[in-house]
Design a protein around this motif. Structure first.
Motif, PDB file in Angstrom:
ATOM      1  N   VAL A   1       0.871  -1.118  -0.089  1.00 13.61           N
ATOM      2  CA  VAL A   1      -0.037   0.195   0.001  1.00 13.61           C
ATOM      3  C   VAL A   1       0.877   1.376  -0.067  1.00 13.61           C
ATOM      4  N   LEU A   2       1.771   1.291   0.831  1.00 14.35           N
ATOM      5  CA  LEU A   2       2.794   2.375   0.705  1.00 14.35           C
ATOM      6  C   LEU A   2       3.558   2.700  -0.322  1.00 14.35           C
ATOM      7  N   VAL A   3       3.900   1.651  -1.116  1.00 15.69           N
ATOM      8  CA  VAL A   3       4.739   1.932  -2.334  1.00 15.69           C
ATOM      9  C   VAL A   3       3.696   2.114  -3.391  1.00 15.69           C
ATOM     10  N   THR A   4       2.369   1.617  -3.534  1.00 15.03           N
ATOM     11  CA  THR A   4       1.392   2.309  -4.516  1.00 15.03           C
ATOM     12  C   THR A   4       1.081   3.719  -4.345  1.00 15.03           C
ATOM     13  N   LEU A   5       0.755   4.069  -2.932  1.00 14.89           N
ATOM     14  CA  LEU A   5       0.626   5.460  -2.675  1.00 14.89           C
ATOM     15  C   LEU A   5       1.620   6.444  -3.167  1.00 14.89           C
ATOM     16  N   ILE A   6       3.050   6.045  -2.746  1.00 18.88           N
ATOM     17  CA  ILE A   6       3.871   6.990  -3.254  1.00 18.88           C
ATOM     18  C   ILE A   6       4.339   7.288  -4.691  1.00 18.88           C
ATOM     19  N   SER A   7       4.455   5.904  -5.300  1.00 19.88           N
ATOM     20  CA  SER A   7       4.902   5.727  -6.701  1.00 19.88           C
ATOM     21  C   SER A   7       3.704   5.764  -7.646  1.00 19.88           C
ATOM     22  N   GLY A   8       2.627   5.412  -7.127  1.00 21.83           N
ATOM     23  CA  GLY A   8       1.579   5.159  -8.086  1.00 21.83           C
ATOM     24  C   GLY A   8       1.328   3.796  -8.557  1.00 21.83           C
ATOM     25  N   PRO A   9       0.040   3.359  -9.162  1.00 22.12           N
ATOM     26  CA  PRO A   9       0.088   2.235  -9.742  1.00 22.12           C
ATOM     27  C   PRO A   9       0.691   1.634 -11.115  1.00 22.12           C
TER      28      PRO A   9
END
Length: 99
Positions: free
Chosen positions: A91-99
């Motif tokens: 979730v953190l990586v998705t929120l930071i870098s986008g899908p």
């Protein structure tokens, strides 16, 4: 008739006097592993799949130490911590870098 005291020294009080420090250390170590998983340098290299299992195993080992010292809530927290860390990382990586 003899009355037994509530603090009978012959009872096994192994868990009452010891803190689950091994569990806490393993939970902290699992967090460190999760924080080292993202590609902070931007090299684009993939991480091995077995690396994602390390926090889960550390959570299970921490739970075993907590059960040994009879801290059952810490055992549950350690297993949950090991399982939730990976999902939190996703979730953190998705929120930071986008899908």
């Amino acid at each position: 008739m003899a009355v037994m005291a509530a603090t009978d020294p012959s009872r096994d009080i192994r868990g009452a006097e010891r803190r689950p420090t091994a569990t806490w250390i393993l939970m902290l170590l699992a967090l460190v592993f999760v924080l080292l998983m993202p590609d902070w340098t931007g090299s684009g290299s993939n991480r091995p799949v077995w690396l994602f299992l390390i926090p889960i195993f550390l959570g299970l080992i921490g739970a075993a130490f907590a059960v040994y010292t009879r801290h059952f809530w810490w055992a549950f927290a350690s297993v949950l911590w090991g399982l939730v860390l990976i999902q939190g990382l996703v979730v953190l990586v998705t929120l930071i870098s986008g899908p």
